[in-house]
Design a protein around this motif. Structure first.
Motif, PDB file in Angstrom:
ATOM      1  N   ILE A  73       0.980 -96.050  18.443  1.00  0.00           N
ATOM      2  CA  ILE A  73      -0.262 -95.443  18.916  1.00  0.00           C
ATOM      3  C   ILE A  73      -0.270 -95.287  20.429  1.00  0.00           C
ATOM      4  N   LYS A  74      -1.231 -94.517  20.890  1.00  0.00           N
ATOM      5  CA  LYS A  74      -1.512 -94.389  22.321  1.00  0.00           C
ATOM      6  C   LYS A  74      -2.972 -94.779  22.511  1.00  0.00           C
ATOM      7  N   LEU A  75      -3.215 -95.759  23.344  1.00  0.00           N
ATOM      8  CA  LEU A  75      -4.568 -96.215  23.642  1.00  0.00           C
ATOM      9  C   LEU A  75      -5.203 -95.216  24.598  1.00  0.00           C
ATOM     10  N   GLU A  76      -6.334 -94.631  24.208  1.00  0.00           N
ATOM     11  CA  GLU A  76      -6.989 -93.597  25.004  1.00  0.00           C
ATOM     12  C   GLU A  76      -8.043 -94.152  25.949  1.00  0.00           C
ATOM     13  N   ARG A  77      -8.929 -95.047  25.423  1.00  0.00           N
ATOM     14  CA  ARG A  77      -9.992 -95.588  26.271  1.00  0.00           C
ATOM     15  C   ARG A  77     -10.614 -96.825  25.656  1.00  0.00           C
ATOM     16  N   ILE A  78     -11.173 -97.643  26.539  1.00  0.00           N
ATOM     17  CA  ILE A  78     -11.934 -98.819  26.129  1.00  0.00           C
ATOM     18  C   ILE A  78     -13.251 -98.769  26.879  1.00  0.00           C
ATOM     19  N   GLU A  79     -14.337 -98.912  26.136  1.00  0.00           N
ATOM     20  CA  GLU A  79     -15.673 -98.891  26.728  1.00  0.00           C
ATOM     21  C   GLU A  79     -16.393-100.181  26.366  1.00  0.00           C
ATOM     22  N   GLY A 137       2.259 -89.618  16.609  1.00  0.00           N
ATOM     23  CA  GLY A 137       2.721 -88.481  15.813  1.00  0.00           C
ATOM     24  C   GLY A 137       1.650 -87.426  15.607  1.00  0.00           C
ATOM     25  N   ASP A 138       0.379 -87.775  15.821  1.00  0.00           N
ATOM     26  CA  ASP A 138      -0.735 -86.854  15.605  1.00  0.00           C
ATOM     27  C   ASP A 138      -1.743 -87.050  16.738  1.00  0.00           C
ATOM     28  N   SER A 139      -1.392 -86.577  17.929  1.00  0.00           N
ATOM     29  CA  SER A 139      -2.230 -86.841  19.100  1.00  0.00           C
ATOM     30  C   SER A 139      -3.490 -85.983  19.154  1.00  0.00           C
ATOM     31  N   ASP A 140      -3.666 -85.056  18.204  1.00  0.00           N
ATOM     32  CA  ASP A 140      -4.871 -84.232  18.192  1.00  0.00           C
ATOM     33  C   ASP A 140      -6.075 -84.980  17.618  1.00  0.00           C
ATOM     34  N   ARG A 141      -5.838 -85.937  16.754  1.00  0.00           N
ATOM     35  CA  ARG A 141      -6.934 -86.669  16.114  1.00  0.00           C
ATOM     36  C   ARG A 141      -7.125 -88.007  16.793  1.00  0.00           C
TER      37      ARG A 141
END
Length: 151
Positions: A73-79, A137-141
């Motif tokens: 995975i790629k971690l996008e954000r933490i709030e 593998g599915d960075s759009d979702r």
């Protein structure tokens, strides 16, 4: 005399059956953590003690976020948000969306995040942590998981 013994008996019995303080804060008992199939969030004492809490205003905590799932995975954000008893909306504590702020765990090769200190108002009854990520593998979702720690 008999009345006194009965009174003492029921007084002692009431203290045993009905504790004075039966509800404790989740964040008072540190560390406090929450875990799902994908993530583990740990709220603990501050790791940097240079910043002191203000006893009647806010307390200081640290937060560790670790991916424990089995996908790449790629971690996008933490709030992080806190509630306010006098309003119907949440207040932002911090948002981390820069991938340079996320580390990679040496063993699992997955992203982790550590926040050494953040203040949380003593009036807050809830700490909400929102984690957003994508599968490589599915960075759009984007995927999102929400954790709520109650005081």
């Amino acid at each position: 005399m008999k009345f006194t013994k009965v009174f003492i008996f029921f007084t002692i019995l009431s203290f045993l059956l009905f504790p004075i303080s039966g509800v404790a804060s989740a964040l008072e008992k540190l560390p406090s953590s929450d875990k799902t199939d994908q993530w583990e969030i740990m709220i603990d004492k501050p790791k940097n003690e240079d910043v002191e809490p203000k006893p009647d205003v806010y307390n200081m905590y640290s937060m560790d976020v670790q991916y424990i799932g089995d996908e790449d995975i790629k971690l996008e954000r933490i709030e992080a948000y806190r509630d306010d008893p006098s309003s119907s909306y949440d207040f932002e504590l911090f948002t981390i969306a820069d991938t340079d702020d996320f580390e990679i765990d040496k063993n699992s090769k997955q992203p982790v995040f550590n926040h050494q200190n953040f203040p949380l108002s003593v009036q807050a009854k809830e700490l909400k942590v929102i984690v957003t990520w994508t599968n490589k593998g599915d960075s759009d979702r984007k995927y999102r998981e929400e954790f709520i720690f109650k005081q």
